[in-house]
Each structure stands twice: as C-alpha cells, then as structure tokens.
Scaffold this active site. Structure first.
Site, PDB file in Angstrom:
ATOM      1  N   LYS A  50       0.847  -1.199   0.000  1.00 23.85           N
ATOM      2  CA  LYS A  50       0.000   0.000   0.000  1.00 23.85           C
ATOM      3  C   LYS A  50       0.884   1.251   0.000  1.00 23.85           C
ATOM      4  O   LYS A  50       2.088   1.162   0.279  1.00 23.85           O
ATOM      5  CB  LYS A  50      -0.891  -0.017   1.238  1.00 23.85           C
ATOM      6  CG  LYS A  50      -0.096   0.028   2.525  1.00 23.85           C
ATOM      7  CD  LYS A  50      -0.915  -0.351   3.743  1.00 23.85           C
ATOM      8  CE  LYS A  50      -0.074  -0.219   4.987  1.00 23.85           C
ATOM      9  NZ  LYS A  50      -0.732  -0.756   6.178  1.00 23.85           N
TER      10      LYS A  50
ATOM     11  N   ARG B  32     -10.291   0.328  14.319  1.00 23.89           N
ATOM     12  CA  ARG B  32      -9.993   1.120  13.137  1.00 23.89           C
ATOM     13  C   ARG B  32     -10.757   0.536  11.957  1.00 23.89           C
ATOM     14  O   ARG B  32     -11.673   1.160  11.447  1.00 23.89           O
ATOM     15  CB  ARG B  32      -8.474   1.108  12.898  1.00 23.89           C
ATOM     16  CG  ARG B  32      -7.996   2.107  11.912  1.00 23.89           C
ATOM     17  CD  ARG B  32      -6.490   2.046  11.730  1.00 23.89           C
ATOM     18  NE  ARG B  32      -6.053   0.823  11.073  1.00 23.89           N
ATOM     19  CZ  ARG B  32      -4.823   0.613  10.613  1.00 23.89           C
ATOM     20  NH1 ARG B  32      -3.907   1.554  10.763  1.00 23.89           N
ATOM     21  NH2 ARG B  32      -4.496  -0.509  10.027  1.00 23.89           N
TER      22      ARG B  32
ATOM     23  N   TYR C 110      16.850  29.980   8.400  1.00 26.05           N
ATOM     24  CA  TYR C 110      15.638  30.667   8.842  1.00 26.05           C
ATOM     25  C   TYR C 110      15.567  30.773  10.354  1.00 26.05           C
ATOM     26  O   TYR C 110      15.930  29.834  11.064  1.00 26.05           O
ATOM     27  CB  TYR C 110      14.401  29.914   8.375  1.00 26.05           C
ATOM     28  CG  TYR C 110      14.042  30.130   6.935  1.00 26.05           C
ATOM     29  CD1 TYR C 110      13.761  31.396   6.443  1.00 26.05           C
ATOM     30  CD2 TYR C 110      13.962  29.044   6.074  1.00 26.05           C
ATOM     31  CE1 TYR C 110      13.417  31.573   5.111  1.00 26.05           C
ATOM     32  CE2 TYR C 110      13.615  29.206   4.742  1.00 26.05           C
ATOM     33  CZ  TYR C 110      13.337  30.479   4.267  1.00 26.05           C
ATOM     34  OH  TYR C 110      13.000  30.648   2.961  1.00 26.05           O
TER      35      TYR C 110
ATOM     36  N   MET D  15      12.322  24.652   2.781  1.00 30.36           N
ATOM     37  CA  MET D  15      11.481  23.881   1.859  1.00 30.36           C
ATOM     38  C   MET D  15      12.332  23.059   0.897  1.00 30.36           C
ATOM     39  O   MET D  15      12.042  21.890   0.646  1.00 30.36           O
ATOM     40  CB  MET D  15      10.570  24.820   1.058  1.00 30.36           C
ATOM     41  CG  MET D  15       9.608  24.061   0.163  1.00 30.36           C
ATOM     42  SD  MET D  15       8.583  25.132  -0.851  1.00 30.36           S
ATOM     43  CE  MET D  15       7.526  25.874   0.377  1.00 30.36           C
TER      44      MET D  15
END
Ligand SMILES: *Cc1c(COP(=O)(O)O)cnc(C)c1O
Length: 389
Positions: free
Chosen positions: A59, A158, A281, A329
C-alpha cells in the site's frame, strides 16, 4: 551529541549495469531503491514465518518506494499475496502481476464498486456487514462463489467487523453465502513493543471470533512486528510491510532485515563562516567558531521533515556530520567544518540515508517513524532501482 553508527549487514553489491536512473533532469539528489534487498528481506521474513504463507503490504505505493517496481520484484522472490489500501492502487498493480497472484484491498468495497473487483480480479478484504452484503450480491450476480478475506477488529477500533457485527454474523451465517472466505484476519496495534499485553489479547480474540462465526479455515494476524513474535502469532499467513523496506519492526531488538534505501545529495554550495553569524531561517543556529557549511538541495518539500533541523545527521565520506539550523522547503545546511576540504566541494555527495544512517535513525531525528519517512520521500529526486526483474 552524536550516536555511534549502528553496524548493519551489507547488502549484495549492486550491479550498476542493471540500474537505470529515472527522474527530473538536473536532480542533484538520488534515491536508490535496492530491489534485491527487498527480495532478500521478504525471503528472511518468509523463512521466519514458514509454514505460514508470507504476503506483502505494498500500500501507499509500496511505502513510497514505487509499487510498480517493488511488487514484481517481490513476486519474483516468491510472494503471491499483495495488500494495498485502495481499489485504485489495486487496479494500477493488477496488470503488473501474473493472474495467479492475489491483489487484496484492505479498505473493503467502496459503494457501487463490487463489479470492478470482479471484473479486474481484485480480492476485497471485507471490513463490515455492508462489505459482506455487497460481496454476497456480487457473487449472486456473477453466478459463482467469490473469494474474499474477512477483517475482524480485535482491539484496534480502526477497520474490521466490530463486536456487534461479529454477533450479527454469528447469528446469521447465511450472510456469507456465495463468499469463499480464504482467511479471517485482524491487525495488531502494539506489536512493536514486546512488553505490551495487547498483542496476546488480540491473538486470543481472533481465535475466539473465528470460532464464533464458525470459520474453520485460515487465520492471519501478523504485520512485520507480529512476524517477530514467533510461530504462535503467524497462523496461516503474515503480511509484513515496513520490514521489507528495511525498517526494524521492533526498534528495541536487533534488526532482522537489510537496508533498502539510500538517499544521496550533491553539495550545492559551500561557505566558510569566520565571524559570529547565524545559519538559516529564524537564525536559530548561532555559529560561534569558524565553521564550514555545505548547502544541500533537499528540504521538507522533499519529505525531509522540518523537525530534523539542528538534530539530524548526514555522512560525508563515512564521517558523521550534523544538520545546522532549520530545514527549509528546498534546502538544508550541514556543518562540514571537520571534513577535509577536498571531500566537501560542490558536487560531492552527502549521504542522508544509508551506510548505517538507517531509516529508523533518520526518522527518530524527525520525531517520526520509518513509515512516515519513506512514504513522504519526494518525487524531485532522481530514482535508481538496483536489481529486480
Ligand atoms: C500496513 C499494514 C500491514 C503491514 O504493516 P507493517 O507494520 O508495515 O509490517 C499489515 N496489515 C495491515 C492491515 C496493514 O494495514
């Protein structure tokens, strides 16, 4: 603080001739997926689980590594049962695998799609009375018995039949008419923790539920971690995922598998900082000594999670180096002060995953697990597959 690099079993030496590189032009980062190592890991788990049958969870695009490449390699190793989450994933995979293998959809049958399953030879894992009704109807329409697995909830709350649904099914077994139940399965919630009593409880519940609904056929419970719990937990089929892809299923134990993934980036720029400055940053990393910084074109848009800022590690020519400052990023900065100049010039490789920097370790520096690390690894990398069919 730096942790010693764990020793890991070496993978087979890759044949570079068989490797093709795919991906965006000019990518300076390469993700290498060793299909031979995935096959080796499947064989190791199959050897542990035998005589139970070993399937594979593919998956999430084989945990981000590319199901179209991974599943045929697993088939060549001997795997015949492939678990995906969605019908869409199954339809993509089905034509890539021989008809005799089984593609199973863990999420059951979305409304109105039972005939798609039949038409494409995809097997549902029935998760609810609604799924059972849909498959029962599809069997009547097809005029033959249709195979399925049945998922019962044993404590994860679930997916799978709830206790109330099990009671209904036990009272009305004709709901399963026309359905050839190959396996009754459940899923473990805590098997990565050897001390958790939940795993034994889930095992007992599976046996109890199968008896209640009169199922005398095959049972299945184990994911990768479940395989490591030994024969009592294997039943008739196991469904490893993460261990196939190199993740250690029980982090506190030695890993039973070999690494699969390498992530290598080229140094984009390098700079010397010889007076007090801050890197990145937020200026969260203050440089207090003369420092040499390498900039690498991998960031959180590539799945290198921001949480690894000022915490993660990398390797240059076998030396461990630290990520400095925040992850941006598209970029990160690495402290290469202690690396000889001739080993950290622009264009030279930095290893972000591999050579003992395991996916478990990298994930830990990101405050996450190897599953999330792998499934988020980006699509901007060049991808290279080693080995395989
Ligand atoms: C994902 C999944 C698996 C595989 O789990 P791993 O922990 O990756 O081995 C097995 N069974 C089910 C139902 C799953 O959702």
């Amino acid at each position: 603080m730096s942790t010693p690099i764990e020793s890991v079993a070496p993978t087979e030496s890759p044949s570079l001739e068989s490797a093709r590189v795919e991906g965006p032009i000019g990518a300076t980062t390469r993700l290498t997926v060793d299909l031979g190592a995935i096959a080796e890991n499947w064989r190791r788990l199959a050897a542990l689980a035998t005589p139970a049958v070993t399937g594979a969870a593919v998956k999430g695009d084989a945990y981000g590594l590319g199901a179209a490449r991974v599943a045929p390699a697993l088939h060549a190793a001997g795997c015949r049962h492939f678990f995906v989450a969605h019908l869409g994933e199954a339809l993509t995979l089905r034509p890539l695998l021989p008809v005799a293998s089984e593609v199973l959809v863990l999420h059951g049958i979305p409304a109105g799609t039972a005939r798609e399953f039949v038409a494409h030879g995809v097997t549902p894992v029935l998760n609810s009375l609604g799924d059972i009704e849909a498959w029962h109807g599809a069997a009547r329409h097809a005029g033959r018995r249709l195979a399925a697995m049945l998922h019962v909830d044993t404590g994860m709350c679930r997916t799978g039949l709830s206790a109330a649904e099990v009671a209904t099914l036990a009272a009305e077994p004709e709901r399963l008419d026309g359905i050839a139940l190959s396996v009754v399965m459940s899923h473990l919630s805590c098997a990565d923790d050897r001390d958790n009593p939940m795993t034994a409880r889930q095992r007992a519940r599976l046996i109890e539920i199968a008896a209640r609904i009169g199922h005398r056929g095959r049972l299945a419970l184990a994911n990768s971690a479940g395989v490591m719990w030994g024969p009592d937990y294997h039943f008739d089929m196991v469904r490893p995922g993460i261990a196939l892809y190199g993740g250690n299923p029980i982090p506190a134990d030695p890993s039973p598998v070999v690494p699969v993934v390498r992530l290598e980036a080229g140094i984009l720029q390098r700079r010397e900082i010889d007076r007090p400055e801050a890197v990145g940053y937020g200026a969260v990393h203050k440089v207090e000594r003369p420092t040499r910084v390498a900039t690498v074109a991998v960031g959180y848009a590539d799945g290198y999670l921001r949480a690894a800022g000022n915490r993660g590690q990398a390797l240059i020519a076998g030396r461990e180096v630290a990520i400095l400052g925040r992850i941006s990023m598209d970029l990160m900065t690495i402290d290469v002060t202690d690396v000889p100049e001739h080993l950290c010039r622009p264009g030279m490789p930095i290893t972000l995953i591999g050579d003992g920097l395991t996916i478990d370790r990298v994930a830990a520096a990101m405050d996450t697990v190897s599953y999330e690390l792998l499934t988020r690894l980006g699509r901007r990398f060049a991808r290279q597959y080693l080995g395989g069919a």
